[in-house]
Write a protein that holds these residues in place. Sequence first.
Motif, PDB file in Angstrom:
ATOM      1  N   PHE A 102       2.526 -38.391  -9.254  1.00 62.98           N
ATOM      2  CA  PHE A 102       1.476 -39.331  -9.626  1.00 62.98           C
ATOM      3  C   PHE A 102       1.446 -40.449  -8.580  1.00 62.98           C
ATOM      4  O   PHE A 102       2.422 -41.189  -8.424  1.00 62.98           O
ATOM      5  N   TYR A 103       0.313 -40.540  -7.879  1.00 68.44           N
ATOM      6  CA  TYR A 103       0.181 -41.449  -6.749  1.00 68.44           C
ATOM      7  C   TYR A 103      -0.845 -42.540  -7.057  1.00 68.44           C
ATOM      8  O   TYR A 103      -1.888 -42.282  -7.650  1.00 68.44           O
ATOM      9  N   SER A 104      -0.539 -43.740  -6.606  1.00 65.58           N
ATOM     10  CA  SER A 104      -1.410 -44.886  -6.818  1.00 65.58           C
ATOM     11  C   SER A 104      -1.377 -45.748  -5.572  1.00 65.58           C
ATOM     12  O   SER A 104      -0.501 -45.596  -4.715  1.00 65.58           O
ATOM     13  N   ASP A 105      -2.333 -46.665  -5.467  1.00 75.38           N
ATOM     14  CA  ASP A 105      -2.297 -47.621  -4.367  1.00 75.38           C
ATOM     15  C   ASP A 105      -1.325 -48.761  -4.647  1.00 75.38           C
ATOM     16  O   ASP A 105      -0.826 -49.414  -3.730  1.00 75.38           O
ATOM     17  N   ARG A 106      -0.999 -49.000  -5.924  1.00 75.33           N
ATOM     18  CA  ARG A 106      -0.253 -50.200  -6.305  1.00 75.33           C
ATOM     19  C   ARG A 106       1.183 -49.938  -6.735  1.00 75.33           C
ATOM     20  O   ARG A 106       1.939 -50.891  -6.936  1.00 75.33           O
TER      21      ARG A 106
ATOM     22  N   PRO B  25      -3.894 -54.343  -4.978  1.00 76.87           N
ATOM     23  CA  PRO B  25      -4.829 -53.212  -4.952  1.00 76.87           C
ATOM     24  C   PRO B  25      -5.366 -52.952  -3.542  1.00 76.87           C
ATOM     25  O   PRO B  25      -5.576 -53.879  -2.756  1.00 76.87           O
ATOM     26  N   VAL B  26      -5.611 -51.687  -3.243  1.00 79.84           N
ATOM     27  CA  VAL B  26      -6.140 -51.251  -1.947  1.00 79.84           C
ATOM     28  C   VAL B  26      -7.558 -50.749  -2.166  1.00 79.84           C
ATOM     29  O   VAL B  26      -7.775 -49.796  -2.916  1.00 79.84           O
ATOM     30  N   GLU B  27      -8.527 -51.374  -1.514  1.00 79.80           N
ATOM     31  CA  GLU B  27      -9.932 -51.018  -1.715  1.00 79.80           C
ATOM     32  C   GLU B  27     -10.510 -50.358  -0.469  1.00 79.80           C
ATOM     33  O   GLU B  27     -10.362 -50.878   0.641  1.00 79.80           O
ATOM     34  N   PRO B  28     -11.189 -49.216  -0.625  1.00 80.93           N
ATOM     35  CA  PRO B  28     -11.885 -48.614   0.520  1.00 80.93           C
ATOM     36  C   PRO B  28     -13.012 -49.521   1.013  1.00 80.93           C
ATOM     37  O   PRO B  28     -13.708 -50.154   0.211  1.00 80.93           O
TER      38      PRO B  28
ATOM     39  N   TRP C 141      -5.857 -44.045   1.152  1.00 77.10           N
ATOM     40  CA  TRP C 141      -5.650 -44.793  -0.091  1.00 77.10           C
ATOM     41  C   TRP C 141      -4.352 -44.300  -0.705  1.00 77.10           C
ATOM     42  O   TRP C 141      -4.272 -43.207  -1.248  1.00 77.10           O
ATOM     43  N   THR C 142      -3.311 -45.109  -0.586  1.00 71.88           N
ATOM     44  CA  THR C 142      -1.997 -44.698  -1.054  1.00 71.88           C
ATOM     45  C   THR C 142      -1.133 -45.931  -1.221  1.00 71.88           C
ATOM     46  O   THR C 142      -1.549 -47.053  -0.900  1.00 71.88           O
ATOM     47  N   PHE C 143       0.074 -45.720  -1.713  1.00 70.93           N
ATOM     48  CA  PHE C 143       1.040 -46.815  -1.802  1.00 70.93           C
ATOM     49  C   PHE C 143       1.770 -46.885  -0.472  1.00 70.93           C
ATOM     50  O   PHE C 143       2.660 -46.086  -0.192  1.00 70.93           O
TER      51      PHE C 143
END
Length: 632
Positions: free
Chosen positions: A342-346, A378-381, A422-424
């Motif tokens: 499970f992958y997230s930007d945060r 948070p990472v925004e495109p 878009w990743t951590f």
Amino acid sequence: MLDSVRCLTALVLFCCGALPTLPGASGKPSPEELASLLFKDPDFMGMRVSPDGRHIAYMRHYRGKRSLFQYDIAGQRVLGGATVETGEDIDSFHWIDKDTVVYTVSRWNYYYVDAQSFTVGRRNPESMRFLADEDMVLRRVVHPLPQEEGRFVATLERAGFRGALDLYMVDLNRRTFSRIARNTGHIQDWFCDSEGNLIGVNEVREDLSYYRPYDAETETFGDDYEFPVGTIPLGLSANGAFLLVNVRNDGGFFGIGAWDIQKERLSSAPFHLDGFDINDSIIYHNHLHSPIGVRYHAEKPHTLWFDPQMQRIFDAISSGVEDFHVDFVGFGEQLSQLVLGFYSDRRSPVFMVHDISANTRTVLGPRHSALANRSFAPVEPIRFTNRDGLTIHGYLTTPEGLEGPSPVVVLIHGGPWVRDTWTFDLEVQYYAALGFRVLQINYRGSSGYGRRISALPFADILEMSPLDVIDGTRWLVERELADPEKIAAVGFSFGGYLAMEVASRAPDLYSVVVASGGVYDWVAQFREDSRGRHSWVGNMYADFAEREADYREASPIHRAADIEAAVYLFHGRADLRISSSQASAMRRALRRAGNPPKYDVRNWGSHGFPVESDRIRYYTAIGEFLNEHLRR
């Protein structure tokens, strides 16, 4: 199934829950505190599930060395591990049957040392000395043979030889290897059926791909046929009738399709996505070693499943965890058991085993245990139009609560033929936790954006990529999100070059430069490697004779007098990819220009930071430098 997905959702959110507290007595952590937290060695790397689905192999650091461990899924316990000598690391590994992993060992992530095997239930690995005794090096496992214990198909290379690799059958039990087929000199891919029999190859001649069938009885290749321009074979279907292929459309973007080998044509219209290539990586069925899907990255990561049932299962799982990308690692012993990431930007990725039929979940753990239950920025495109009218993509990370113009770190990726995603990203979150906005730009030359962005000659990339970084930085300033007096260009390797280059081309825009492990004089780099010590140099400089003047013009060492920013030059003294002489020459040029840089050359022997203590010292020093110059 819905109840199972709901329980999985709750478990994921529990394991990745938000605890935004960071170290630091005064509320804002110091660079050393943050670096010590974020840049510890991870707990899981490169996880792979065995062909029978009973075990997981993964890498983690043990006593400072990248080592291999095996995990029993049913027993929920680590069975044992294999480590290496001081200064060595395990490089890559593959399951070749249900019990055995084959892996290679390197020194400083560069020099090949040995190939070894590690079997479930045994205490110690075994060296594949029978290869070294014949002066042979294992390069790639082409096809495992799960039903034939101890045998696999691989490409081998004679030590010190650089050229086309032949295909071999390797037998660990007999400690022998035998050649299956010679490389004609143009073969880039070998295609084997489920029993390891070679049935065809992909030859590349003058940038065109050709398929050639192989007759095992006569041990000869048949007549070839040319694929349409822009069609590249990737893998073979389980029944051996179709090739999975990349197909470039009229717009210049790669899609994915199935090629009928007998009929010599696509079996159906390929799948394309406007604006993005679909060519990241194939997902293989670990029981059968056959393609079942493909990963690709648009603004965020996605998976295209070839089986509609798998698509429905993952759609259901993803619908419950919208803030995460759910990635398939492998099947367990039963096809209802899924090993998932499970992958997230945060948040740091979390891995678990989810049994749909039994409605049970087993948490394997987060990639970084030190970051469990912590949430970051948070990472925004983002996207903007560059000066040539092309859409350029990237990402913007903003610390919680930050509003209005702020100091910015323009973090420039290396490569150049990779991309930010878009990743951590630990480095992104480090600079954001220090209080800086972080801008990442997938400049021309980055992979994944079609012919006009990603398929350029290297000399053109040197000319165009700095312009995109500059345009992206100005875009952020125009949106009143960047303090125009406090912008840092930061990069490593090719990103280190670009950090210095953009500061020389737009001296009014960047007040700080941190350049690590970069090339600053492309002509000198080419001439230094005239004996061919680095294969990457010959690959990149294919047009050097015709475009030497362009390579000179792209070298920031000749524009040191234009650089007004405070500069931090960093390099490994024993860097095995780019000589530290590049940094020392750039230092001399800056000194002559009256802008002496902070200069740090250290004694590790790698192009990067494989040792935890080195990483922490490196990022601590950069954080302190950025705080000094961006917070005045």
